[in-house]
Design an enzyme around this catalytic site. Structure first.
Site, PDB file in Angstrom:
ATOM      1  CE  LYS A   1     -92.415 -59.469 -14.848  1.00  0.00           C
ATOM      2  NZ  LYS A   1     -92.401 -58.396 -16.232  1.00  0.00           N
TER       3      LYS A   1
ATOM      4  CG  PHE B   1     -83.425 -54.386 -13.927  1.00  0.00           C
ATOM      5  CD1 PHE B   1     -84.149 -55.995 -12.976  1.00  0.00           C
ATOM      6  CD2 PHE B   1     -82.517 -53.724 -15.338  1.00  0.00           C
ATOM      7  CE1 PHE B   1     -83.391 -56.559 -14.219  1.00  0.00           C
ATOM      8  CE2 PHE B   1     -82.130 -55.081 -15.287  1.00  0.00           C
ATOM      9  CZ  PHE B   1     -82.457 -56.540 -15.459  1.00  0.00           C
TER      10      PHE B   1
ATOM     11  CB  THR C   1     -90.049 -55.838 -22.563  1.00  0.00           C
ATOM     12  OG1 THR C   1     -89.329 -57.186 -23.129  1.00  0.00           O
ATOM     13  CG2 THR C   1     -89.506 -55.812 -21.153  1.00  0.00           C
TER      14      THR C   1
ATOM     15  NE  ARG D   1     -94.436 -57.648 -21.189  1.00  0.00           N
ATOM     16  CZ  ARG D   1     -93.745 -58.460 -21.151  1.00  0.00           C
ATOM     17  NH1 ARG D   1     -93.089 -58.834 -22.722  1.00  0.00           N
ATOM     18  NH2 ARG D   1     -93.072 -59.729 -20.397  1.00  0.00           N
TER      19      ARG D   1
ATOM     20  CG  ASN E   1     -92.923 -55.928 -17.841  1.00  0.00           C
ATOM     21  OD1 ASN E   1     -93.821 -56.750 -17.137  1.00  0.00           O
ATOM     22  ND2 ASN E   1     -91.890 -56.264 -18.944  1.00  0.00           N
TER      23      ASN E   1
ATOM     24  CG  HIS F   1     -90.935 -64.316 -16.372  1.00  0.00           C
ATOM     25  ND1 HIS F   1     -90.023 -63.758 -16.954  1.00  0.00           N
ATOM     26  CD2 HIS F   1     -90.796 -65.114 -16.367  1.00  0.00           C
ATOM     27  CE1 HIS F   1     -88.973 -64.242 -16.942  1.00  0.00           C
ATOM     28  NE2 HIS F   1     -89.686 -65.510 -16.901  1.00  0.00           N
TER      29      HIS F   1
END
EC number: 2.7.4.6
Length: 140
Positions: A11, A59, A93, A104, A114, A117
């Site tokens: 990410k 979200f 998560t 993470r 975080n 994915h």
């Protein structure tokens, strides 16, 4: 145990901090092979389509904006029980709940940022892989 393929995203919070190589190394150290990988800049429309399953969640807008804020790295990982193994390597998560040594725990900034994915089931892995890759791009 069967050889599986799963989908992974590194990410924006991680690519911005140049963590792509360190994260990829964790996948490989866990016995997962990277059979496809590309760095891309998502458009808002692509982010909304990819995360469409969350469109009614509060979200959703923030998630889509985050995912277009910096480039991401999309990958296909392959190995024995790849989906479970990838999720173990990623960690919980919420990084506060993630086990030591997981991606993470080591790299995530928050529950929202975080770092990675990963697909949660064979069906979603197939859908997510097809969203970003053609069959010709999968080499292994």
């Amino acid at each position: 145990m069967a050889i599986q393929r799963t989908f992974s995203i590194i990410k924006p919070d991680a690519t911005k901090r140049n963590l792509t190589g360190q994260i990829a190394a964790k996948f490989e150290e866990a016995g997962l092979r990277i059979v496809a990988s590309k760095r891309i800049q998502l458009t808002l429309a692509q982010a909304q389509a990819f995360y469409g399953v969350h469109s009614e969640r509060p979200f959703f807008g923030e998630l889509c904006e985050f995912m277009i804020s910096e480039p991401i790295v999309v990958q296909v990982l392959e190995g024995e029980d790849a989906i479970v193994k990838n999720r173990e390597v990623m960690g919980a998560t919420n990084p506060a709940d993630a086990a030591p040594g997981t991606i993470r725990k080591e790299f995530a900034l928050s529950i929202g940022e975080n770092s990675v994915h990963g697909s949660d089931a064979p069906e979603t892995a197939a859908e997510e892989i097809a969203f970003f890759f053609s069959g010709l791009e999968l080499v292994g």
